[in-house]
Scaffold this active site. Structure first.
Site, PDB file in Angstrom:
ATOM      1  N   CYS A   1       0.828  -1.199   0.000  1.00  0.00           N
ATOM      2  CA  CYS A   1       0.000   0.000   0.000  1.00  0.00           C
ATOM      3  C   CYS A   1       0.872   1.263   0.000  1.00  0.00           C
ATOM      4  O   CYS A   1       1.481   1.567  -1.017  1.00  0.00           O
ATOM      5  CB  CYS A   1      -1.001  -0.047   1.148  1.00  0.00           C
ATOM      6  SG  CYS A   1      -2.475   0.914   0.757  1.00  0.00           S
TER       7      CYS A   1
ATOM      8  N   GLU B   1      -1.629  -9.236   3.347  1.00  0.00           N
ATOM      9  CA  GLU B   1      -1.554  -9.765   4.726  1.00  0.00           C
ATOM     10  C   GLU B   1      -2.925 -10.085   5.311  1.00  0.00           C
ATOM     11  O   GLU B   1      -3.036 -10.903   6.222  1.00  0.00           O
ATOM     12  CB  GLU B   1      -0.789  -8.798   5.634  1.00  0.00           C
ATOM     13  CG  GLU B   1      -1.490  -7.489   5.998  1.00  0.00           C
ATOM     14  CD  GLU B   1      -1.294  -6.364   4.994  1.00  0.00           C
ATOM     15  OE1 GLU B   1      -0.976  -6.652   3.824  1.00  0.00           O
ATOM     16  OE2 GLU B   1      -1.481  -5.180   5.370  1.00  0.00           O
TER      17      GLU B   1
ATOM     18  N   HIS C   1      -3.584  -5.187   0.291  1.00  0.00           N
ATOM     19  CA  HIS C   1      -2.995  -5.744   1.519  1.00  0.00           C
ATOM     20  C   HIS C   1      -3.066  -7.272   1.497  1.00  0.00           C
ATOM     21  O   HIS C   1      -4.050  -7.839   1.982  1.00  0.00           O
ATOM     22  CB  HIS C   1      -3.764  -5.244   2.737  1.00  0.00           C
ATOM     23  CG  HIS C   1      -3.620  -3.771   2.971  1.00  0.00           C
ATOM     24  ND1 HIS C   1      -2.740  -3.252   3.885  1.00  0.00           N
ATOM     25  CD2 HIS C   1      -4.228  -2.719   2.388  1.00  0.00           C
ATOM     26  CE1 HIS C   1      -2.818  -1.930   3.868  1.00  0.00           C
ATOM     27  NE2 HIS C   1      -3.715  -1.576   2.967  1.00  0.00           N
TER      28      HIS C   1
HETATM   29  N1  GLN Z   1      -2.001   6.581   2.700  1.00  0.00           N
HETATM   30  C1  GLN Z   1      -2.060   5.861   1.479  1.00  0.00           C
HETATM   31  C2  GLN Z   1      -3.391   6.007   0.763  1.00  0.00           C
HETATM   32  O1  GLN Z   1      -4.372   6.399   1.348  1.00  0.00           O
HETATM   33  C3  GLN Z   1      -1.746   4.381   1.718  1.00  0.00           C
HETATM   34  C4  GLN Z   1      -2.747   3.709   2.607  1.00  0.00           C
HETATM   35  C5  GLN Z   1      -2.243   2.432   3.202  1.00  0.00           C
HETATM   36  O2  GLN Z   1      -1.030   2.171   3.251  1.00  0.00           O
HETATM   37  N2  GLN Z   1      -3.128   1.608   3.707  1.00  0.00           N
HETATM   38  O3  GLN Z   1      -3.480   5.733  -0.407  1.00  0.00           O
END
Ligand code: GLN
Length: 528
Positions: free
Chosen positions: A375, A503, A501
């Site tokens: 992410c 995970e 994600h």
């Molecule tokens: N802050 C980033 C976004 O909103 C990544 C979010 C995250 O790592 N879950 O796109």
């Protein structure tokens, strides 16, 4: 499932273990968590408050215990599996505003308790489950959990024998006198009794084995049959708890109380083989997890567990070094990162610690070190590449620098008008199509995948060509929106960034292929 004496005794793990044992006997089981705080969901909570925010396939931002439920039971949970006091009150107040209560005074009893009972029964009413385990967060005696305790008191009457109470407490060991003490448990049960609840089963967390006499004493003072006083001794890994509970016959006691046939004890073979591999690793790799919440490992719970699953699969101990991104600086990063066999840049929000994450991505790229960006970690890899390979000196994400001349990571179109914070990100499962002949395709061995998300920003497709020409591939794309889900470097041994994600989907019985492959890449790199 309630808890007493102290918080953090592991109600989630005991619930998941009971679930696992019942599931192994052929029952379908789900687990639900009721959280007694006023946030509508934990999505708006800083990880320092409550650890990681877990995301379900249907896009609920939930308590991290739901991660344990999914990892233990290999099931999918949903919006219904996590309820907070905030959500309960919100629906009651919304109903009141609509006039649904027809002029009545709206009160905690019966309106809040009825809403709690409705939420508890939703999963059971679907008809998909033989058992619904409902875990009440917090500790018995907290003012906040009173409406929940009252609700489950009523439910036992309404459900006529189809409901039982398990209470988890702590039996502390006083080293000065060398004694285990039962009084806190007695007091905690007394508190439950005052609220009209007689626990059917007591699970006692302890550092030392409990004698027969001690169990007998607890049973006598708490009105619980001695066979239903269960010892839960500290173990080296949470994944041992189901086996421990099986030895203690916790599942048999539950079935007996429900007057269900006990049958044969399940062998739990795949689980045992996972544990055997986990406890007997043939080698070790060191992986750095770069994040800004490393003082509180619970903030990265699912990532840490995913490495445990992948490590067992590869019979390799993953020595995960949590490195604070703010500690990584220009004059120390090469020494700080040099002994790592792999680097993972963690998800996150906001600008704190960004520079350290950029240096970690740069180090991995320039030194051919296996790299996984999740992410924000993927977005960091894109920014670093833009700055240092494409020479866009002020390349950035608009989240970090809103007026940058090179917004290689930009806000998603659908997010532009969003001002409310809770539950408004791009959440939950979305499909992704993988490009053939790419590293990611060889890892998933499939062209279509579904992964879970939680973000507002995305790769800016105006820059696609220049990235492609210079060796950063976009190897996974959302087929409906063209959103870039995966990047990888073509001239690198293993450098992958994912907008989703992975995970959240790794379980004991299905370790996630991305983590498994990343661990293998770290093993190969170590021996290269
Ligand atoms: N802050 C980033 C976004 O909103 C990544 C979010 C995250 O790592 N879950 O796109």
């Amino acid at each position: 499932m309630t808890g007493g004496v102290a918080s953090s005794l592991g109600k989630g793990i005991i619930s998941a273990s009971i679930g696992k044992l019942l599931q192994a006997r052929g029952y379908s089981v789900t687990i639900q968590k009721l959280d007694p705080y006023l946030n509508v969901d934990p999505g708006t909570l800083n990880p320092y408050e409550h650890g990681e925010c877990y995301v379900t396939g249907d896009g609920a931002e939930t308590d991290l215990d739901l991660g344990h439920y999914e990892r233990f039971l290999n099931i999918q949970t949903s919006q219904e599996n996590n309820v907070t006091t905030g959500r309960i009150y919100k629906s009651v107040i919304e109903k009141e505003r609509k006039g649904d209560y027809l002029g009545k005074t709206v009160q905690i009893i019966p309106h809040i308790t009825d809403e709690i009972k409705r939420r508890i029964k939703i999963l059971g009413n679907k008809g998909d489950f033989d058992f619904v385990i409902t875990e009440i967060g917090g500790t018995v005696g907290d003012i906040e959990s009173l409406p929940y305790i009252e609700s489950v008191r009523q439910l036992k009457w309404e459900m006529e024998g189809r409901c039982l109470y398990v209470h988890l407490t702590l039996v502390p060991y006083l080293s000065a006198s060398g004694e285990l003490k039962t009084k806190p448990t007695q007091h905690s049960v007394k508190q439950l009794l005052e609220a009209g609840i007689q626990p059917d089963i007591l699970v006692l967390r302890t550092e030392h084995s409990l004698s027969h006499d001690l169990k007998k004493k607890v049973g006598l003072f708490c009105n619980v049959d001695i066979n239903a006083v269960i010892e839960s001794k500290d173990v080296s890994t949470i994944y041992e708890v189901p086996l421990l509970m099986q030895e203690e016959k916790l599942d048999e006691i539950i079935l007996k109380k429900y007057k269900l046939e006990i049958g044969e004890m399940p062998s739990l073979k795949p689980w045992k083989s996972f544990l055997k591999k986990l406890k007997n690793p043939k080698q070790t790799v060191t992986i750095g997890l770069i994040g800004k919440y490393v003082e509180l490992p619970d903030a990265y719970k699912s990532i840490i567990e995913s490495f445990i699953h992948a490590g067992s699969e590869k019979e390799c101990l993953v020595d995960l070094k949590l490195i604070h991104s703010e500690s990584i600086e220009k004059d120390n990063y090469t020494t700080l990162l040099k002994n790592l066999n792999g680097i993972l840049v963690a998800p996150g929000f906001g600008h704190r610690g960004i520079d350290g994450k950029l240096l970690a991505a740069q180090y991995a790229r320039e030194n051919n070190v296996p790299f996984l960006g999740i992410c924000l970690g993927m977005q960091i890899a894109v920014i670093e590449f833009a700055r240092n390979v494409l020479h866009m000196k002020d390349a950035n994400s608009r989240e970090i620098h809103s007026t940058t001349t090179h917004p290689v990571i930009d806000i998603m179109e659908e997010q532009k008008g969003v001002t409310e914070k809770g539950g408004t990100m791009r959440l939950g499962e979305y499909p992704c199509t993988l490009e053939k002949d790419t590293k990611i395709h060889s890892i998933y061995k499939s062209e279509k995948i579904n992964e879970r998300h939680r973000h507002r920003y995305e790769f800016n497709n105006e820059y696609l060509d220049v990235f492609h020409k210079n060796g950063m591939l976009t190897s996974g794309i959302n087929p409906d929106t063209e959103l870039v889900e995966i990047i990888e470097l073509s001239n690198h041994r293993w450098f992958i960034g994912v907008q989703f994600h992975p995970e959240y989907k790794s379980t004991v019985l299905n370790p996630h292929p991305l983590f498994v492959n990343f661990v293998q890449a770290a093993i190969d790199f170590k021996h290269a």
